[in-house]
Design an enzyme around this catalytic site. Structure first.
Site, PDB file in Angstrom:
ATOM      1  N   CYS A  77       0.853  -1.184   0.000  1.00 23.73           N
ATOM      2  CA  CYS A  77       0.000   0.000   0.000  1.00 23.73           C
ATOM      3  C   CYS A  77       0.892   1.238   0.000  1.00 23.73           C
ATOM      4  O   CYS A  77       1.724   1.414   0.898  1.00 23.73           O
ATOM      5  CB  CYS A  77      -0.874  -0.036   1.256  1.00 23.73           C
ATOM      6  SG  CYS A  77      -1.899   1.428   1.455  1.00 23.73           S
ATOM      7  N   CYS A 187      -0.834   3.984  -6.500  1.00 22.44           N
ATOM      8  CA  CYS A 187      -1.723   3.232  -5.617  1.00 22.44           C
ATOM      9  C   CYS A 187      -1.808   1.816  -6.182  1.00 22.44           C
ATOM     10  O   CYS A 187      -1.972   1.653  -7.404  1.00 22.44           O
ATOM     11  CB  CYS A 187      -3.105   3.888  -5.600  1.00 22.44           C
ATOM     12  SG  CYS A 187      -4.358   2.915  -4.739  1.00 22.44           S
TER      13      CYS A 187
END
Ligand code: DGL
Length: 262
Positions: A77, A187
């Site tokens: 992440c 992302c």
């Protein structure tokens, strides 16, 4: 080499299914490794949470992965990595591999001197992101755009809806107009959007996804610690989610996500 420890699993986590885009690359270059994946979808999206909340969640997940005997953890992440990987490394005595936007490869390869970055609010406002744009952007103009709403679209498998293409167009067209030649996906959820992005980009921008680089780094660190699994048998992977089952199983056709309370 510690034979026993090398057979332990690799832990991977994200706020949802984003980290699975990284897992795919890891499985390709490390086919013998067992994986335990945790999707913290009860708290998704992380990009909208306070840093203290993301810290709390990340620590809980890492603690769990440690109790499940993971030998290395991939923080799949960007939001977590760019805001707190240094803090997490201070708290855990286990190799942690992070994921951050590929500003460096985009900047080094840009011909127009303009690159675009699509990322969460949390990543764009992080100290690590700020540091990387100052490290590599000597003569490069960086156009930042928050991918507002995209996590929800991806988690709910609405990628191929017309509305998604419209939203992405509104984020990307200004970059194309300003002559950006690279689009950094900041992302881990965004690689799922690549087919739609390609329709919009029409080869005008090269997409940079760091999933392969993260997989290579994982292999490098496992090799360095002599923890590569050489055993070809017993490659059982485990998938957990903290929230209610959304459309998550769609991304892992033959795998089952089990509910986990953290
Ligand atoms: N996949 C996460 C990332 O790379 C998404 C974060 C979020 O849930 O906002 O940043």
């Amino acid at each position: 080499m510690d034979e026993k420890k090398s057979s332990f699993p690799i832990g991977i986590f994200d706020s949802g299914i984003g980290g699975l885009s990284v897992l795919t690359h890891i499985k390709k270059i490390l086919p013998n490794e067992k994986i335990i994946y945790i999707a913290d979808n009860l708290y998704s999206p992380y990009g909208n949470l306070s840093i203290s909340k993301i810290t709390l969640r990340s620590k809980k997940i890492i603690e769990k992965l440690v109790t499940l005997n993971c030998k290395l953890i991939v923080v799949a992440c960007n939001t977590v990595t760019t805001n707190l990987i240094t803090n997490l490394r201070k708290n855990f005595n286990i190799p942690l591999i992070g994921v951050e936007p590929g500003i460096k490869p985009a900047s080094l390869n840009s011909k127009s001197g303009v690159i675009g970055v699509l990322a969460t609010k949390g990543t764009l406002s992080s100290s690590l992101f700020y540091k990387s744009i100052n490290n590599y952007n000597l003569n490069i103009k960086i156009l930042e755009k928050e991918g507002k709403g995209l996590i929800k679209i991806i988690e709910n498998n609405k990628i191929n809806e017309l509305k998604t293409k419209k939203i992405l167009k509104s984020y990307i067209t200004p970059m194309i107009k300003k002559n950006a030649d690279h689009l950094v996906l900041g992302c881990t959820h965004y690689p799922y959007l690549i087919p739609v992005l390609n329709q919009i980009l029409k080869n005008k921008m090269k997409i940079i996804d760091t999933g392969i680089a993260v997989a290579k780094q994982t292999k490098k660190i496992l090799t360095q610690y002599e923890l590569l699994n050489t055993n070809k048998k017993n490659k059982l992977n485990l998938y957990f989610q903290t929230g209610e089952s959304s459309k998550i199983n769609y991304f892992l056709k033959n795998q089952i996500f089990n509910k986990i309370i953290l």
